[in-house]
Structures are given as structure tokens and as C-alpha cells.
Design an enzyme around this catalytic site. Structure first.
Site, PDB file in Angstrom:
ATOM      1  CE  LYS A   1       0.552   4.118   4.695  1.00 51.30           C
ATOM      2  NZ  LYS A   1       2.023   4.347   4.611  1.00 51.30           N
TER       3      LYS A   1
HETATM    4  C1  PLP Z   1       2.719   4.605   3.455  1.00 50.30           C
HETATM    5  C2  PLP Z   1       4.020   5.304   3.576  1.00 50.30           C
HETATM    6  C3  PLP Z   1       4.647   5.928   2.475  1.00 50.30           C
HETATM    7  C4  PLP Z   1       4.075   5.849   1.068  1.00 50.30           C
HETATM    8  O1  PLP Z   1       2.872   6.546   0.927  1.00 50.30           O
HETATM    9  P1  PLP Z   1       1.929   6.293  -0.367  1.00 50.30           P
HETATM   10  O2  PLP Z   1       0.666   6.983  -0.034  1.00 50.30           O
HETATM   11  O3  PLP Z   1       1.773   4.800  -0.464  1.00 50.30           O
HETATM   12  O4  PLP Z   1       2.626   6.860  -1.542  1.00 50.30           O
HETATM   13  C5  PLP Z   1       5.833   6.617   2.680  1.00 50.30           C
HETATM   14  N1  PLP Z   1       6.410   6.668   3.902  1.00 50.30           N
HETATM   15  C6  PLP Z   1       5.854   6.076   4.987  1.00 50.30           C
HETATM   16  C7  PLP Z   1       6.564   6.155   6.289  1.00 50.30           C
HETATM   17  C8  PLP Z   1       4.647   5.378   4.867  1.00 50.30           C
HETATM   18  O5  PLP Z   1       4.118   4.781   5.944  1.00 50.30           O
END
Ligand code: PLP
Length: 487
Positions: A113
Site C-alpha cells: 500500500k
Molecule cells: C490491502 C492488502 C491486500 C489486499 O489488496 P486489495 O487491493 O484490497 O485487493 C493484500 N495483502 C496485503 C498485505 C494488504 O495490505
């Protein structure tokens, strides 16, 4: 580039507008009015670019209302070398001849993220300053989103972050990352309750239109198109790195079937809200030759079920499980509406009619489109269980010495299972294992490596969070006190 709503009732708007507003005013999600296409010549010309340079090329196709020179500054700051542990920003590492890991977790909070949020952390203050506005970001987190947002916006002018987290539910590292921040514009609020209670408080305040307007409340959740477009970059980047060593003609149609099959590249994505993989879908629609987009879910497999059956049936809160890959524990996939809208093409009305069944019946039947998921969009799906992930973490460590986190282990489990897929598979690493130490210890036992001195130091820092009851009234008061209403 103009943006429109999936539901068709929004006047076309620019990138900067949709960046600051969350949902479209008609309740839909914003989507680009058309998807830009990239020729193979253009793509090959990008092969020599650094990650920030590639990001400038790709994001400038979407953020067309920001002057190029400004956008360059914004993006160079977002992806500057001091913010990412790896010199190449996103390292692509071979596990074996078939599978590589795409290192998306080199940023300040050790999760993918950061890559989108670091961009928002530069571009949002820029747009706000241009408009003479301030913004108070209100969000709820179970760990990764909140920390990525706080590290992206800490110390920024004209933005404050109010982040609700469930008391005592995050991992030790997640808690330390967030609560150790002491920037004046970052407010950690530890709510007596679980993640759903936190989300409901955010909803309650967002439904209070007067409060929302008076206090300039905004969001940076996964439906934000600014995040999506920053995520497109690493799909191009990873594909380019995976094909660097292929002779140029292996990518052309003139070679034999076997040679061509060996040169295919698929990408496996541990998925929750369909935000990450939707960016991969856009990259593919832009012309990036991704063979298969492999969507991996955990036990909360609502997306796996949708792509296998054509029926999308979000779960109730009671039927949403708490798993060892908590960032993928979703009941509905917020970004799926964007993909489903695309299935309907020019039939805007057909989409609205079909999608309205979701509210009426709790599910929507898209079986008429089922065969297109693989044929047209290259999407295949599967899911993993806790036991699968623990086994994958253990086996991978024993064979290659690499430790993957439980979310990445979900993608890796599914990638290994589908050995009918030709060519290479790139598994997106969505977080570092240290963030989810409990599961790593379950898998590796005594062989679990000790924390680095940096992480030990992080855990030892004083932590500050404001404890709060599960109360909208208290939350309003707190925000009003710390983010005075705008004139
Ligand atoms: C947010 C997140 C996901 C999922 O991603 P999406 O964009 O919601 O599909 C998977 N793994 C981790 C570690 C995350 O922080």
C-alpha cells in the site's frame, strides 16, 4: 483524461477532482472515460527507465490536468530513494525457473500500500494547495492501510489524518508503526471494538453531510482512483523486468509455440477489495501482454466464487472470517463494481439494472459473462486455507531460504497449484513477513529469524493513541477540537 461514474450520473471530471472526492455523487465509482493504450514499441522504449521515470510516463496518462513538470516533481518525491529499502524501488526476485516474487513491500510500512499511498501523500497536498483547501482524512484500519496513510501524510501541510483502529487487534509491528508517530497532524484513535465498529463510525460521520462538509472530511480508501493508477506502474515494471533477459523475438509471434509459451508472463495477486488486481487489469487493457491475472483469495473467497460461478454474493459480517491474512478479510470487494461496469461496455443501462440486484437480492447474476473472464480478461482465481499458507511459508523457506508473509503465501500457494499455466508467474509480495510474526513462527518454529535491530528499536519507541469508546459523539467532538471547521 476525463472520469465518469460507473452508474453514469456524474458530469465528466478531471483527475484532481476525483482524487479528492471518494464515491461519485451518484453512489458509483469513478472510472476513466477511456483506457489509454500502449503500443509494444512504446512499452519497449520504457524498458530502460527507472521506477520513478516509468511512474511519470504511466501516471501522466491519467493525471492529465496536472502540468508535466509538477507531476514529475511529485512522483520523484514519492519514489525517492530514501523512502524505499531497495535501490530499484521494486525488486523482482527469482525463486526458481518458474516463479518470481515482485517486491512491493520495500516502503516505510513494509506493505504494497506504500506504493500508492506515497504518491497520494505528494499529489493530494499539491492539489489542495492549488485550491486553497484543507482536508481531514478519516479512515478505519485493521493495520496496513492506516500505517501506509500515516507515513505518507505525516508532516504534510493542509492535511490531517484521523485513523481509527480496533484496540488490541493489530500485530505488534503494525501497532508500533502507527502509534509511535508523534506528528501533530496524525491522530491515532484506538476504538473499544473491532474493525467493523471502526468502519461503522467512519460511515456514520460520512453520512452526516453537514459535519462532513464543515470539517472537510475525506478518505484515501482503496476505491480512490489515485491509488489505482499508481498501482498500474508496478505491473508494467514487473513485466518488463521479467522479460529483460528474453531475446526480443521471443516476444513476437514469429517463434514456435513452445518458445512462445515459455516466454509468457502471468501475475498472481493476493486479493481483498479488488484494488490491486484492478490496476493489473487496467495494465492488461492498456496493452501489457499479461498472460493470466491470477486472483488469489483466502478463506473469505467471495471473489474466487464470483469468477468461478458468475454469481457475486457479498457475505454478511457474521460470515466473514478472521484469518491469518487479515488484510484480505473482506465481505464485499469494493472495487469490483468497476470491473463489472466494463463487462457491459456501451450498455450503461444494462449495468445499472443488473447491479441494482445487489441491493435488492443481496447478489447479482453475471453468468452470461462467465466465459469472458478467462478468454477476454485472462483472469483465473483460486483460494488458500491457513494450512496451505503455513505449509507454503515452511516449504519455501526450506527450498529457497526466502520467507514470505501470509498474504504473499496465499498468492504463492495458488501460483504453484496451477502448474497448467505456461511460462513464468510473478507473485506480488503484498507485505513483509515481520509484520505478521505469529504466523511465521507457526510455520518456522525455532528457525524464525530474530527481528532486525531497526524493528527492535521501533517496538521500543513510546506509543501514543487516544483511547475512545465506540461512540460517534466522542469522535465528532475529537475531530471538531483538533480540526477546526473551515471558514
Ligand atoms: C490491502 C492488502 C491486500 C489486499 O489488496 P486489495 O487491493 O484490497 O485487493 C493484500 N495483502 C496485503 C498485505 C494488504 O495490505
Amino acid at each position: 483524461m476525463k472520469y465518469v461514474s460507473t452508474r453514469g450520473q456524474m458530469a465528466p471530471a478531471g483527475f484532481s477532482d476525483v482524487l479528492l472526492d471518494g464515491l461519485a455523487p451518484d453512489g458509483g465509482l469513478v472510472i476513466p472515460a477511456e483506457i489509454p493504450t500502449i503500443s509494444s514499441e512504446q512499452r519497449e522504449a520504457w524498458r530502460t527507465l527507472s521506477y520513478p521515470e516509468l511512474a511519470i510516463e504511466i501516471i501522466s496518462l491519467y493525471a492529465t490536468d496536472i502540468p508535466r513538470a509538477d507531476l514529475e516533481q511529485i512522483i520523484r518525491a514519492a519514489y525517492s530513494a530514501d523512502r524505499f529499502a531497495a535501490p530499484e524501488t521494486v525488486p523482482v526476485k527469482k525463486l526458481d525457473e518458474r516463479i518470481s516474487i515482485v517486491g512491493l513491500s520495500e516502503g516505510p510500512t513494509m506493505a504494497f500500500k506504500d506504493l500508492a499511498m506515497q504518491f497520494l501523500g505528494e499529489v493530494m497536498p499539491y492539489v489542495l494547495q492549488q485550491r486553497g483547501r484543507t482536508l481531514n482524512i478519516l479512515g478505519a484500519t485493521s493495520g496496513d492501510t492506516g500505517s501506509a496513510a500515516e507515513y505518507a501524510f505525516r508532516g504534510k501541510p493542509n492535511i490531517s489524518v484521523f485513523m481509527l483502529s480496533p484496540q488490541g487487534r493489530m500485530s505488534a509491528i503494525q501497532r508500533a508503526q502507527m502509534y509511535s508517530l508523534d506528528d501533530e497532524n496524525i491522530h491515532n484513535i484506538a476504538v473499544e471494538g473491532n474493525f467493523d465498529d471502526c468502519q461503522n463510525l467512519v460511515k456514520e460521520l460520512n453520512n452526516d453531510a453537514v459535519f462532513k462538509a464543515n470539517h472537510s472530511i475525506g478518505a484515501v480508501n482503496s476505491i480512490n482512483f489515485g491509488r489505482i493508477c499508481a498501482q498500474i506502474v508496478y505491473y508494467f515494471w514487473a513485466w518488463l523486468r521479467a522479460t529483460d533477459s528474453l531475446p526480443a523475438d521471443a516476444r513476437e509471434a514469429t517463434v514456435t509455440t513452445a518458445e512462445r509459451e515459455a516466454s509468457l508472463v502471468s501475475i498472481a495477486v493476493p486479493s481483498g477489495n479488488f484494488g490491486n488486481i484492478f490496476a493489473g487489469h487496467l495494465a492488461r487493457q492498456m496493452g501489457l501482454p499479461i498472460h493470466r491475472l491470477i486472483l488469489a483469495t483466502n478463506e473469505n473467497n467471495v471473489l474466487d466464487e464470483f469468477f468461478r460461478t458468475g454469481i457475486y454474493a457479498p457475505r454478511s459480517r457474521e460470515n466473514t472470517l478472521v484469518t491469518s491474512s487479515p488484510s484480505m478479510d473482506i465481505s464485499k470487494a469494493s472495487n469490483l463494481e468497476r470491473f463489472v461496469r466494463e463487462l457491459f461496455g456501451t450498455d450503461a443501462e444494462g449495468f445499472v439494472q443488473s447491479w441494482s440486484k445487489l441491493d435488492e437480492d443481496g447478489s447479482v447474476d453475471l453468468t452470461a459473462h462467465l466465459s469472458r473472464f478467462v478468454e477476454e480478461y485472462g483472469i483465473i482465481t483460486d483460494s488458500s486455507t491457513h494450512e496451505d499458507r503455513v505449509e507454503t511459508i515452511r516449504t519455501e523457506f526450506e527450498t529457497s531460504g526466502v520467507i514470505v508473509d501470509p498474504h504473499t503465501a496465499d498468492g504463492l500457494t495458488v501460483a504453484r497449484r496451477h502448474n497448467e499455466i505456461h511460462g513464468r508467474i510473478l507473485v506480488l509480495e503484498t507485505a513483509k513477513p515481520e509484520k505478521f510474526g505469529e504466523t511465521i513462527e507457526e510455520a518456522l518454529g525455532e528457525k524464525t529469524p530474530a527481528l532486525t535491530p531497526e524493528l527492535e528499536a521501533l517496538l521500543a519507541l513510546p506509543q501514543h493513541a487516544v483511547d475512545m469508546a465506540d461512540s460517534g459523539e466522542e469522535l465528532r467532538n475529537y475531530i471538531a477540537e483538533h480540526a477546526p471547521a473551515q471558514a
